[in-house]
Write an enzyme that holds these catalytic residues in place. Structure first.
Site, short mmCIF file in Angstrom:
data_model
loop_
_atom_site.label_atom_id
_atom_site.label_comp_id
_atom_site.label_asym_id
_atom_site.label_seq_id
_atom_site.Cartn_x
_atom_site.Cartn_y
_atom_site.Cartn_z
CD GLN A 105 -2.68 -1.17 2.57
OE1 GLN A 105 -3.34 -0.22 2.97
NE2 GLN A 105 -2.53 -2.29 3.24
N1 LIG Z 1 -7.47 -14.29 -10.06
C1 LIG Z 1 -6.37 -14.12 -9.33
N2 LIG Z 1 -6.43 -13.41 -8.19
C2 LIG Z 1 -5.30 -13.28 -7.48
C3 LIG Z 1 -4.06 -13.85 -7.90
N3 LIG Z 1 -3.13 -13.52 -6.98
C4 LIG Z 1 -3.75 -12.80 -6.03
N4 LIG Z 1 -5.05 -12.64 -6.32
C5 LIG Z 1 -6.07 -11.90 -5.55
O1 LIG Z 1 -5.63 -10.54 -5.49
C6 LIG Z 1 -5.96 -9.97 -4.22
C7 LIG Z 1 -4.72 -9.38 -3.57
O2 LIG Z 1 -3.83 -10.43 -3.26
P1 LIG Z 1 -2.70 -10.28 -2.16
O3 LIG Z 1 -1.86 -11.51 -2.24
O4 LIG Z 1 -3.26 -9.93 -0.84
O5 LIG Z 1 -1.90 -9.01 -2.73
P2 LIG Z 1 -0.65 -8.29 -2.10
O6 LIG Z 1 0.23 -7.89 -3.22
O7 LIG Z 1 -0.03 -9.14 -1.05
O8 LIG Z 1 -1.28 -6.98 -1.47
P3 LIG Z 1 -0.71 -6.07 -0.25
O9 LIG Z 1 -0.39 -6.99 0.89
O10 LIG Z 1 -1.79 -5.09 0.08
O11 LIG Z 1 0.51 -5.38 -0.76
C8 LIG Z 1 -6.59 -11.09 -3.40
O12 LIG Z 1 -8.00 -10.96 -3.51
C9 LIG Z 1 -6.13 -12.35 -4.09
O13 LIG Z 1 -7.03 -13.42 -3.95
C10 LIG Z 1 -4.04 -14.60 -9.13
O14 LIG Z 1 -3.02 -15.12 -9.59
N5 LIG Z 1 -5.22 -14.69 -9.80
#
Ligand SMILES: Nc1nc2c(ncn2[C@@H]2O[C@H](COP(=O)(O)OP(=O)(O)OP(=O)(O)O)[C@@H](O)[C@H]2O)c(=O)[nH]1
Ligand SMILES: [Mg+2]
Length: 271
Positions: A105
């Site tokens: 974020q």
């Molecule tokens: N369809 C799909 N959704 C995904 C994929 N990877 C992550 N998501 C979705 O994207 C959203 C964010 O995923 P996170 O893994 O929390 O993302 P992050 O980069 O860790 O986010 P922050 O911790 O806020 O920096 C979630 O709703 C996941 O389910 C993917 O390969 N395919």
């Protein structure tokens, strides 16, 4: 055998390395981490639970190049990717990989710099199904790469969410991030605001992948490679059709495997 030789052999055998997992919020960093660990977050009913945005950071440990050594901690797993290897005396090396998953974020990004020290490899995750945010992701990535403490550290970009219909392929993602936009590569995809990575000594590669391991509509392609060291070949997308989701799942392991191998060569070669 002198003490220095013993220490060197020990280091060569253990091969600890530290990877930093960065990217904008919602890119899928924590999901990628769960996919690598093989531990999707499940509720008490055994159903997958939503992943919350990461506030702060999490550290996980993977081993590559040997069978699972320790799964009791819950955050340790083995990964079937290349990256182990002979360490010169006939025995196999094990790469122990510490992955730092840091929240993406905007309010948290200023704290990324606290994690740069001792980073051996960069994993930068982007949401390939969200083209509108790729230029911003490219700018943030460029800023990170300007960091002196990360000079020459290899960069693996994971073009995530390939399971989402319409997700951009690796070459388009590379272009949108500004990776193809500088002279010297002979690459297509001139993009305004190129990030200026090309021409430095950093190895980079973009891998199409999914952290989900399911779903439909995935469009397959080959990784796009570039960076210093004369490995600037840019294979054109093949438009592979067979088992695309499986390819995207494998893209994740391949991406991390490439990074581990590159870091290994950098850190342990000649030991
Ligand atoms: N369809 C799909 N959704 C995904 C994929 N990877 C992550 N998501 C979705 O994207 C959203 C964010 O995923 P996170 O893994 O929390 O993302 P992050 O980069 O860790 O986010 P922050 O911790 O806020 O920096 C979630 O709703 C996941 O389910 C993917 O390969 N395919
Ligand atoms: Mg997260």
């Amino acid at each position: 055998m002198g003490l220095l030789t013993i220490l060197r052999k020990l280091k060569a055998r253990q091969r600890h390395m530290r990877l930093l997992l960065l990217g904008l919020d919602n890119a899928g960093k924590t999901s990628v981490m769960h996919a690598l660990l093989g531990t999707p977050p499940l509720g008490v009913d055994g159903e997958p639970t939503p992943i919350a945005p990461t506030v702060g950071f999490d550290i996980h440990t993977l081993t590559v190049g040997s069978p699972v050594s320790d799964s009791a901690a819950g955050t340790t797993a083995s990964l079937s990717v290349p990256g182990g290897g002979d360490i010169g005396d006939g025995s196999a090396a094990t790469n122990t990989i510490h992955v730092w998953d840091v929240g993406g974020q905007a309010s948290i990004r200023p704290f990324w710099r606290n994690y740069f020290d001792a980073t051996d490899g960069l994993l930068f995750v982007v949401d390939a199904a969200d083209p509108a945010r790729l230029p911003a992701a490219g700018r943030v990535m460029a800023q990170v790469c300007k960091e002196e403490r990360l000079a020459g550290v290899p960069l693996c970009v994971l073009a995530n969410k390939q399971d989402v219909p319409g997700a951009m392929d690796a070459r388009s993602v590379a272009a949108a991030l500004g990776l193809l936009g500088e002279e010297g590569r002979g690459a297509q995809g001139e993009e305004e605001g190129g990030v200026g990575l090309i021409g430095d000594k950093r190895h980079w590669m973009v891998f199409p992948c999914t952290a989900m391991g399911g779903g439909g509509g995935w469009r397959g392609d080959t990784p796009v490679e570039g960076g210093g060291g004369g490995n600037g070949a840019l294979p054109l997308p093949t438009g592979a059709t067979a088992d695309r989701v499986d390819l995207a799942v494998r893209g994740l392991a391949e991406g991390v495997g490439w990074l581990v191998a590159d870091v290994s060569a950098r850190l342990f070669e000649g030991l």
